[in-house]
Design an enzyme around this catalytic site. Sequence first.
Site, PDB file in Angstrom:
ATOM      1  CD  GLU A   1      -3.645 -29.465 -70.533  1.00 43.93           C
ATOM      2  OE1 GLU A   1      -3.667 -28.251 -70.791  1.00 43.93           O
ATOM      3  OE2 GLU A   1      -4.054 -29.955 -69.471  1.00 43.93           O
TER       4      GLU A   1
ATOM      5  NE  ARG B   1      -6.947 -17.871 -79.415  1.00 45.76           N
ATOM      6  CZ  ARG B   1      -7.039 -19.069 -78.823  1.00 45.76           C
ATOM      7  NH1 ARG B   1      -6.062 -19.517 -78.077  1.00 45.76           N
ATOM      8  NH2 ARG B   1      -8.108 -19.804 -78.981  1.00 45.76           N
TER       9      ARG B   1
ATOM     10  CE  LYS C   1      -6.822 -28.371 -76.373  1.00 44.52           C
ATOM     11  NZ  LYS C   1      -5.693 -28.912 -75.633  1.00 44.52           N
TER      12      LYS C   1
HETATM   13  P1  ATP Z   1      -7.267 -23.550 -74.766  1.00 37.49           P
HETATM   14  O1  ATP Z   1      -8.275 -23.803 -75.854  1.00 37.49           O
HETATM   15  O2  ATP Z   1      -7.829 -23.832 -73.422  1.00 37.49           O
HETATM   16  O3  ATP Z   1      -6.608 -22.205 -74.921  1.00 37.49           O
HETATM   17  P2  ATP Z   1      -5.061 -24.705 -76.078  1.00 37.49           P
HETATM   18  O4  ATP Z   1      -5.840 -24.763 -77.329  1.00 37.49           O
HETATM   19  O5  ATP Z   1      -4.017 -23.689 -75.884  1.00 37.49           O
HETATM   20  O6  ATP Z   1      -6.101 -24.607 -74.900  1.00 37.49           O
HETATM   21  P3  ATP Z   1      -3.015 -26.722 -76.198  1.00 37.49           P
HETATM   22  O7  ATP Z   1      -3.227 -28.173 -76.328  1.00 37.49           O
HETATM   23  O8  ATP Z   1      -2.093 -26.255 -75.151  1.00 37.49           O
HETATM   24  O9  ATP Z   1      -4.444 -26.152 -75.878  1.00 37.49           O
HETATM   25  O10 ATP Z   1      -2.564 -26.128 -77.595  1.00 37.49           O
HETATM   26  C1  ATP Z   1      -1.481 -26.703 -78.294  1.00 37.49           C
HETATM   27  C2  ATP Z   1      -0.826 -25.680 -79.166  1.00 37.49           C
HETATM   28  O11 ATP Z   1      -1.770 -25.151 -80.095  1.00 37.49           O
HETATM   29  C3  ATP Z   1      -0.307 -24.522 -78.365  1.00 37.49           C
HETATM   30  O12 ATP Z   1       1.013 -24.252 -78.794  1.00 37.49           O
HETATM   31  C4  ATP Z   1      -1.208 -23.390 -78.682  1.00 37.49           C
HETATM   32  O13 ATP Z   1      -0.509 -22.172 -78.664  1.00 37.49           O
HETATM   33  C5  ATP Z   1      -1.700 -23.737 -80.090  1.00 37.49           C
HETATM   34  N1  ATP Z   1      -3.031 -23.173 -80.316  1.00 37.49           N
HETATM   35  C6  ATP Z   1      -4.117 -23.340 -79.537  1.00 37.49           C
HETATM   36  N2  ATP Z   1      -5.161 -22.638 -80.013  1.00 37.49           N
HETATM   37  C7  ATP Z   1      -4.735 -22.002 -81.121  1.00 37.49           C
HETATM   38  C8  ATP Z   1      -5.334 -21.107 -82.072  1.00 37.49           C
HETATM   39  N3  ATP Z   1      -6.602 -20.733 -81.962  1.00 37.49           N
HETATM   40  N4  ATP Z   1      -4.584 -20.663 -83.095  1.00 37.49           N
HETATM   41  C9  ATP Z   1      -3.308 -21.061 -83.223  1.00 37.49           C
HETATM   42  N5  ATP Z   1      -2.672 -21.882 -82.376  1.00 37.49           N
HETATM   43  C10 ATP Z   1      -3.370 -22.355 -81.331  1.00 37.49           C
END
Ligand code: ATP
Length: 560
Positions: A39, A265, A275
């Site tokens: 996003e 994650r 974020k």
């Molecule tokens: P937020 O930080 O608010 O949780 P987000 O990091 O999930 O937001 P996205 O842009 O939706 O924001 O993430 C894009 C992709 O990265 C998604 O498929 C998410 O599952 C993956 N992702 C995000 N954070 C992690 C992480 N810490 N480890 C592995 N994958 C991640």
Amino acid sequence: MTAVDLPIREAGRDFIRDIVAADLATRRHATIVTRFPPEPNGYLHIGHAKSICLNFGIAEEFGGRCHLRFDDTNPAKEEQEYIDAIERDVRWLGFDWGKHLYHASDYFEQLYAWAEHLIRAGKAYVDDQSQEEIRANRGTLTEPGRNSPFRDRTVEGNLDLFRRMRAGEFPNGARVLRAKIDMAAGNINLRDPVLYRILHATHPRTGTAWKIYPSYDYAHGQSDAIEGITHSICTLEFEDHRPLYDWLLDHLPVPSHPRQYEFARLNLTYTLLSKRVLTELVRGGHVAGWDDPRMPTIAGLRRRGVPPSAVRDFVRRIGVAKANSVVDVAMFDFSVREVLNKTALRRMAVLRPLKVVIENYPEGQGEELEAVNHPDDPSAGTRRIRFGRELYVERDDFMENPPKKFFRLSPGKEVRLRYAYFITCREAVKNAAGEIVELRCSYDPATRGGNAPDGRKVQATLHWVSAADSVAAEARLYNPLFTKPDPNAADFVADLNPNSLEAITGCRVEAALADADSGDPVQFERQGYFCRDPGAPPGRLVFNRTVGLRDTWAKVAGKA
Ligand code: ATP
Ligand code: MG
């Protein structure tokens, strides 16, 4: 969650790759198609790098393809700056989506048509309840939700209202479109989830054409289906959304039915990967920007001098599992050192200079000595460094009254200057305030190159620079942004490390560093790996410490 040391797994084998390999073997799929769906509401961080390496890595390894798809369904939070940064960062990590760049907004028209399809099938309705009412009526984990009083509108009534929502007749929040599933479902995500909300905002790509925007859950699976994604890989928090993902695909005339798989994650000690927190760190001025080298963003790591191969190496080492855990940030530093040890040229830099005068070296004279650029790589060659009567050494390398095990400079002590000569300290000169301002030393001309013909030994080899031929520089040393291994995301300001940045001015570095390029890592001998800061004004020589030579922070933080 507790910190665990994850085992180093065999590269390229994990439960998701096993599923992919099996799907190819049984011909369930002829080609593998994955996607990375950020996003654009912030910069990517090292957690995203795990997802990027997984999705693009699988596509590469199995001869498939990986799409970059912007999940741009919330114009209130999304910006072009983030879109550009995300593309730059994925490329920098070494991945290429080719022509497969997509946006959820590419599908707004199709998603809308499918929403009308659900309405016609009696599977969606317009709800006039407020957000608060919807939340209050959703029930809890132990209690079922309550049906909305608007749940039984006619198909015609729903279509009319939904079209008027699209036309912009209603203000934000006045109505939503919900799926009609089951308010008593055990899984709360199936209790008539919201599919569309009204939002009068300007979208980076569609401008003001739309007054309603699809929810993440509604847009995501359908976008996957449109693109023919075979394996929709996401983090564990979406496990509970999978029944909804499947319900929507089952009730819509979609061209394919992708499968969703969840993995754990990445969490790192001393780091927050959210974020929301990263945005607040930037907005609140706690860091200098998204690319501040203390940030766990890809842009921050790049500016700190972390090579993309180190990020990929780290992701390979931690592996992909289905249980949440916290990885020690020291493991990341390990990967960074592994790569930089092989690639960084060696240089000498004195961060906190103390002047040395070699009393028996003739005034006004100088000479050139040869220094190797990399001890393990002869092809990196050598360089000439200037030696003369006046030099600088590191302030910490002198002690007037040293303890027993201090082998470096002190009155009467002999040491080796790297690539140069043995010198012996004769006297420490002090100013009126009693501070040491200069060391008077002598050198042994017979030790040129660093060895004594009589075989005598010294116990320390120090780095140094020539006073006349070195250049002025600044150094920025970075420590973890948070003082605790598990900072509190809800009140992260309280856990900020006041010593996360040590900015040192008045450094002296060897002349070869004067035109260093920010893309070329260097090792300052005995100090750590550095890179020239790409953000500094032209002509100003600023070096960021990428990582120290050893894990000194562990000692400082008292955890070693
Ligand atoms: P937020 O930080 O608010 O949780 P987000 O990091 O999930 O937001 P996205 O842009 O939706 O924001 O993430 C894009 C992709 O990265 C998604 O498929 C998410 O599952 C993956 N992702 C995000 N954070 C992690 C992480 N810490 N480890 C592995 N994958 C991640
Ligand atoms: Mg997300």
